[in-house]
Design a protein around this motif. Structure first.
Motif, PDB file in Angstrom:
ATOM      1  N   PHE A 295       0.845  -1.187   0.000  1.00 10.72           N
ATOM      2  CA  PHE A 295       0.000   0.000   0.000  1.00 10.72           C
ATOM      3  C   PHE A 295       0.882   1.239   0.000  1.00 10.72           C
ATOM      4  N   GLU A 296       1.260   1.701  -1.173  1.00  8.48           N
ATOM      5  CA  GLU A 296       2.213   2.811  -1.299  1.00  8.48           C
ATOM      6  C   GLU A 296       1.723   4.078  -0.591  1.00  8.48           C
ATOM      7  N   ALA A 297       0.461   4.427  -0.736  1.00 13.80           N
ATOM      8  CA  ALA A 297      -0.057   5.670  -0.149  1.00 13.80           C
ATOM      9  C   ALA A 297       0.015   5.619   1.379  1.00 13.80           C
ATOM     10  N   VAL A 298      -0.366   4.494   1.962  1.00 14.72           N
ATOM     11  CA  VAL A 298      -0.339   4.342   3.418  1.00 14.72           C
ATOM     12  C   VAL A 298       1.095   4.342   3.919  1.00 14.72           C
ATOM     13  N   GLU A 299       1.935   3.605   3.236  1.00 12.89           N
ATOM     14  CA  GLU A 299       3.283   3.419   3.741  1.00 12.89           C
ATOM     15  C   GLU A 299       4.223   4.575   3.407  1.00 12.89           C
ATOM     16  N   LYS A 300       3.809   5.492   2.538  1.00 11.94           N
ATOM     17  CA  LYS A 300       4.585   6.724   2.350  1.00 11.94           C
ATOM     18  C   LYS A 300       4.423   7.606   3.581  1.00 11.94           C
ATOM     19  N   ALA A 301       3.236   7.615   4.130  1.00 11.16           N
ATOM     20  CA  ALA A 301       2.971   8.421   5.318  1.00 11.16           C
ATOM     21  C   ALA A 301       3.571   7.785   6.564  1.00 11.16           C
ATOM     22  N   ASN A 302       3.667   6.480   6.589  1.00 12.98           N
ATOM     23  CA  ASN A 302       4.059   5.756   7.791  1.00 12.98           C
ATOM     24  C   ASN A 302       5.467   5.172   7.707  1.00 12.98           C
ATOM     25  N   ARG A 303       5.862   4.632   6.578  1.00 14.06           N
ATOM     26  CA  ARG A 303       7.157   4.032   6.279  1.00 14.06           C
ATOM     27  C   ARG A 303       7.476   2.748   7.054  1.00 14.06           C
TER      28      ARG A 303
END
Length: 165
Positions: free
Chosen positions: A62-70
């Motif tokens: 989930f690129e969008a979620v994990e860009k915010a969270n990493r």
């Protein structure tokens, strides 16, 4: 679809199957408590590890979620909480005292082994300033904290049920 994304999807499916198979209906409430507690715990400490540059997760689902969270959404919010549910529900409480440390070490070693394999052979995780024994230690501590919390919560729950009605 590359190997890493296949592993992530397969791990999500396995996590759901493990919950369905190993959580009896009579223990669903306890499973939810453990699961949600460990999601919260993992999110906080997972962020610390990633933000301090100790570990990196190059491939994500989930690129969008994990860009915010990493952090690893799979590991922090699904796979490890599921393993903690199974670990805690099946912790040998009535067995001889020396079996408990073996149980802790066995689960911890298995998780550490999988992480080391993924770190060496995939782009799912990359150790920057981290080693396998940090994983072993943090997972062992997390299992202990999970068990401690659930033992405390269970006593609180039992006391609360005696006062109801």
């Amino acid at each position: 679809m590359n190997l890493e994304r296949s592993i992530i999807i397969f791990s999500w499916i396995i996590s759901i199957i493990l919950l369905k198979v190993f959580v009896p209906k009579s223990k669903k409430r306890e499973a939810w408590v453990i699961f949600l507690f460990m999601q919260t715990f993992n999110w906080y400490f997972g962020l610390i590890v990633v933000e301090y540059g100790l570990i990196q997760y190059p491939v994500v689902l989930f690129e969008a979620v994990e860009k915010a969270n990493r952090t690893s959404f799979l590991f922090e919010f699904m796979a490890f909480p599921v393993l903690c549910v199974i670990f805690t529900l099946y912790l040998p409480k009535s067995k001889p005292w020396h079996r408990r440390p073996l149980y802790y070490i066995g689960y911890t070693a298995l998780i550490t082994l999988f992480e080391v394999i993924f770190e060496k052979h995939t782009d799912l995780i990359q150790y920057i300033h981290w080693t396998w024994y940090y994983t072993f230690g943090t997972v062992l501590i997390a299992f202990y904290i999970c068990t401690f919390f659930f033992t405390w919560y269970s006593k609180f729950l039992i006391q609360g049920e005696h006062h109801v009605g």
